[in-house]
Design a protein around this motif. Sequence first.
Motif, PDB file in Angstrom:
ATOM      1  N   ILE A 195       0.832  -1.204   0.000  1.00  0.00           N
ATOM      2  CA  ILE A 195       0.000   0.000   0.000  1.00  0.00           C
ATOM      3  C   ILE A 195       0.868   1.257   0.000  1.00  0.00           C
ATOM      4  CG2 ILE A 195      -1.636   1.345   1.393  1.00  0.00           C
ATOM      5  CD1 ILE A 195      -2.818  -1.405   2.300  1.00  0.00           C
ATOM      6  N   ALA A 196       1.898   1.281   0.860  1.00  0.00           N
ATOM      7  CA  ALA A 196       2.773   2.452   0.932  1.00  0.00           C
ATOM      8  C   ALA A 196       3.495   2.687  -0.387  1.00  0.00           C
ATOM      9  CB  ALA A 196       3.780   2.273   2.072  1.00  0.00           C
ATOM     10  N   MET A 197       3.960   1.609  -1.014  1.00  0.00           N
ATOM     11  CA  MET A 197       4.655   1.725  -2.299  1.00  0.00           C
ATOM     12  C   MET A 197       3.731   2.280  -3.375  1.00  0.00           C
ATOM     13  SD  MET A 197       6.463  -1.315  -4.535  1.00  0.00           S
ATOM     14  CE  MET A 197       4.986  -2.318  -4.374  1.00  0.00           C
ATOM     15  N   CYS A 198       2.521   1.741  -3.461  1.00  0.00           N
ATOM     16  CA  CYS A 198       1.580   2.191  -4.488  1.00  0.00           C
ATOM     17  C   CYS A 198       1.187   3.649  -4.286  1.00  0.00           C
ATOM     18  CB  CYS A 198       0.335   1.301  -4.487  1.00  0.00           C
ATOM     19  SG  CYS A 198       0.632  -0.370  -5.090  1.00  0.00           S
ATOM     20  N   LYS A 199       0.939   4.045  -3.040  1.00  0.00           N
ATOM     21  CA  LYS A 199       0.594   5.446  -2.763  1.00  0.00           C
ATOM     22  C   LYS A 199       1.742   6.367  -3.157  1.00  0.00           C
ATOM     23  CE  LYS A 199      -2.781   4.897   0.981  1.00  0.00           C
ATOM     24  NZ  LYS A 199      -3.055   5.136   2.431  1.00  0.00           N
ATOM     25  N   ASP A 200       2.955   5.956  -2.856  1.00  0.00           N
ATOM     26  CA  ASP A 200       4.117   6.778  -3.177  1.00  0.00           C
ATOM     27  C   ASP A 200       4.278   6.926  -4.686  1.00  0.00           C
ATOM     28  OD1 ASP A 200       6.524   8.229  -2.624  1.00  0.00           O
ATOM     29  OD2 ASP A 200       7.653   6.434  -3.161  1.00  0.00           O
ATOM     30  N   ILE A 201       4.075   5.830  -5.421  1.00  0.00           N
ATOM     31  CA  ILE A 201       4.187   5.910  -6.880  1.00  0.00           C
ATOM     32  C   ILE A 201       3.121   6.842  -7.453  1.00  0.00           C
ATOM     33  CG2 ILE A 201       3.999   4.597  -9.032  1.00  0.00           C
ATOM     34  CD1 ILE A 201       5.155   2.178  -7.497  1.00  0.00           C
ATOM     35  N   ILE A 202       1.876   6.674  -7.013  1.00  0.00           N
ATOM     36  CA  ILE A 202       0.773   7.479  -7.553  1.00  0.00           C
ATOM     37  C   ILE A 202       0.919   8.951  -7.179  1.00  0.00           C
ATOM     38  CG2 ILE A 202      -1.719   7.867  -7.408  1.00  0.00           C
ATOM     39  CD1 ILE A 202      -2.031   4.801  -7.136  1.00  0.00           C
ATOM     40  N   GLU A 203       1.318   9.208  -5.940  1.00  0.00           N
ATOM     41  CA  GLU A 203       1.372  10.592  -5.454  1.00  0.00           C
ATOM     42  C   GLU A 203       2.662  11.314  -5.843  1.00  0.00           C
ATOM     43  OE1 GLU A 203       0.749  10.296  -1.257  1.00  0.00           O
ATOM     44  OE2 GLU A 203      -1.280   9.468  -1.473  1.00  0.00           O
ATOM     45  N   ASN A 204       3.768  10.577  -5.934  1.00  0.00           N
ATOM     46  CA  ASN A 204       5.062  11.225  -6.127  1.00  0.00           C
ATOM     47  C   ASN A 204       5.816  10.746  -7.362  1.00  0.00           C
ATOM     48  OD1 ASN A 204       4.891  12.628  -3.513  1.00  0.00           O
ATOM     49  ND2 ASN A 204       5.157  10.581  -2.627  1.00  0.00           N
ATOM     50  N   GLU A 247      -8.407   1.278  -6.126  1.00  0.00           N
ATOM     51  CA  GLU A 247      -9.456   0.498  -5.461  1.00  0.00           C
ATOM     52  C   GLU A 247      -8.844  -0.604  -4.606  1.00  0.00           C
ATOM     53  OE1 GLU A 247     -12.001  -2.686  -4.494  1.00  0.00           O
ATOM     54  OE2 GLU A 247     -10.496  -2.949  -6.093  1.00  0.00           O
ATOM     55  N   LEU A 248      -7.790  -1.253  -5.115  1.00  0.00           N
ATOM     56  CA  LEU A 248      -7.166  -2.370  -4.417  1.00  0.00           C
ATOM     57  C   LEU A 248      -6.614  -1.943  -3.060  1.00  0.00           C
ATOM     58  CD1 LEU A 248      -6.143  -5.338  -4.480  1.00  0.00           C
ATOM     59  CD2 LEU A 248      -4.080  -4.479  -5.626  1.00  0.00           C
ATOM     60  N   ILE A 249      -5.902  -0.816  -3.025  1.00  0.00           N
ATOM     61  CA  ILE A 249      -5.241  -0.421  -1.774  1.00  0.00           C
ATOM     62  C   ILE A 249      -6.199   0.223  -0.778  1.00  0.00           C
ATOM     63  CG2 ILE A 249      -2.985  -0.237  -2.883  1.00  0.00           C
ATOM     64  CD1 ILE A 249      -3.309   2.790  -2.926  1.00  0.00           C
ATOM     65  N   SER A 250      -7.456   0.385  -1.174  1.00  0.00           N
ATOM     66  CA  SER A 250      -8.460   0.905  -0.242  1.00  0.00           C
ATOM     67  C   SER A 250      -9.171  -0.221   0.509  1.00  0.00           C
ATOM     68  CB  SER A 250      -9.500   1.737  -1.001  1.00  0.00           C
ATOM     69  OG  SER A 250     -10.321   0.901  -1.819  1.00  0.00           O
ATOM     70  N   ARG A 251      -8.857  -1.447   0.174  1.00  0.00           N
ATOM     71  CA  ARG A 251      -9.559  -2.594   0.752  1.00  0.00           C
ATOM     72  C   ARG A 251      -9.082  -2.902   2.175  1.00  0.00           C
ATOM     73  NH1 ARG A 251      -9.406  -7.131  -4.123  1.00  0.00           N
ATOM     74  NH2 ARG A 251     -10.781  -6.038  -5.590  1.00  0.00           N
ATOM     75  N   PRO A 252      -9.899  -3.646   2.929  1.00  0.00           N
ATOM     76  CA  PRO A 252      -9.438  -4.139   4.233  1.00  0.00           C
ATOM     77  C   PRO A 252      -8.350  -5.193   4.048  1.00  0.00           C
ATOM     78  CG  PRO A 252     -11.592  -5.065   3.698  1.00  0.00           C
ATOM     79  CD  PRO A 252     -11.306  -4.022   2.663  1.00  0.00           C
ATOM     80  N   THR A 253      -7.533  -5.357   5.074  1.00  0.00           N
ATOM     81  CA  THR A 253      -6.455  -6.346   5.028  1.00  0.00           C
ATOM     82  C   THR A 253      -6.637  -7.366   6.145  1.00  0.00           C
ATOM     83  OG1 THR A 253      -5.044  -4.938   6.392  1.00  0.00           O
ATOM     84  CG2 THR A 253      -4.835  -4.717   3.997  1.00  0.00           C
ATOM     85  N   TYR A 254      -5.919  -8.478   6.015  1.00  0.00           N
ATOM     86  CA  TYR A 254      -6.064  -9.594   6.948  1.00  0.00           C
ATOM     87  C   TYR A 254      -4.682 -10.082   7.374  1.00  0.00           C
ATOM     88  CZ  TYR A 254     -10.617  -9.450   4.649  1.00  0.00           C
ATOM     89  OH  TYR A 254     -11.823  -9.025   4.147  1.00  0.00           O
ATOM     90  N   PRO A 255      -4.607 -10.951   8.382  1.00  0.00           N
ATOM     91  CA  PRO A 255      -3.305 -11.491   8.775  1.00  0.00           C
ATOM     92  C   PRO A 255      -2.668 -12.291   7.643  1.00  0.00           C
ATOM     93  CG  PRO A 255      -4.941 -11.865  10.504  1.00  0.00           C
ATOM     94  CD  PRO A 255      -5.687 -11.375   9.298  1.00  0.00           C
ATOM     95  N   ALA A 256      -1.341 -12.320   7.638  1.00  0.00           N
ATOM     96  CA  ALA A 256      -0.613 -13.086   6.626  1.00  0.00           C
ATOM     97  C   ALA A 256      -0.923 -14.570   6.757  1.00  0.00           C
ATOM     98  CB  ALA A 256       0.882 -12.851   6.774  1.00  0.00           C
ATOM     99  N   PRO A 257      -0.900 -15.293   5.650  1.00  0.00           N
ATOM    100  CA  PRO A 257      -1.117 -16.745   5.727  1.00  0.00           C
ATOM    101  C   PRO A 257       0.059 -17.443   6.397  1.00  0.00           C
ATOM    102  CG  PRO A 257      -0.387 -16.151   3.539  1.00  0.00           C
ATOM    103  CD  PRO A 257      -0.607 -14.857   4.269  1.00  0.00           C
TER     104      PRO A 257
END
Length: 276
Positions: free
Chosen positions: A9-18, A229-239
Amino acid sequence: MSKADDLFIAMCKDIIENGYDTKGEKVRPKWEDGTSAYTIKRFGVVNRYNLAEEFPAITLRKTYIKSAIDELLWIWQKKSNNVHDLHSHIWDAWADEDGSIGKAYGYQLGVKHKYKEGMMDQVDRVIYDLKNNPYSRRIMTNIYVHQDLSEMNLYPCAYSVTFNVTGNKLNAILNQRSQDVLAANNWNVVQYAALVYMMAQVTGFEPGELVHVIADAHIYDRHIPIVEELISRPTYPAPKVTLNPDVKDFYDFTVDDFTIEDYQTGPQIKNIPIAV
């Protein structure tokens, strides 16, 4: 939540915003309709995954972990450059009529080289060093071989892995020249996390860190609304991902030696347009 989700999520936001927009530049990739495939890109993205804490599969959507590992084994274990040896069809667009992708990926890992200890390919050299000289700072592979580039149907994207033992932990750095973040980011992360798991088990170490270095991390123009849309979704514990402890030879692993439990994800994204 999965820490892999946080990083993604942090990577995608950084790419889109910066990020830098390549629209209007001379770019190689095209969409199926023939129009240029532009991107928003960031240079020099570095993500660190602590494999001792969790297996780094995102939960925003499902990563097909066993299919990703099958491709990894196709390259690293079978050392194949023919799509007929692969169970998925992700390489079909780059294969010739015989199924070959040229002197790329698995082909390069299967080439034997002369060392002081004898003739070995790059995978066998890694295993040899991890067993016999594990604290060496020279344990690495490289499949970006310039003399063979003209005979590759696609230049390698993930091209180099450096292994490093610290204490009882096996760490690795994956170097990647270019990455389609939506289509391939977590796919590659899962693959090389699995590789560290396997190499660690057969050489007597515990999985440590995977550091993923991407020179050109990009989101294609037609992928931006999908990613938002993808990075706005809820997240869950890692498998929970475990390896069959009975396998002691790297060449004996199959995808069935990986057990995946408690993998809860958001809905899959289908029909992602792929630029070629």
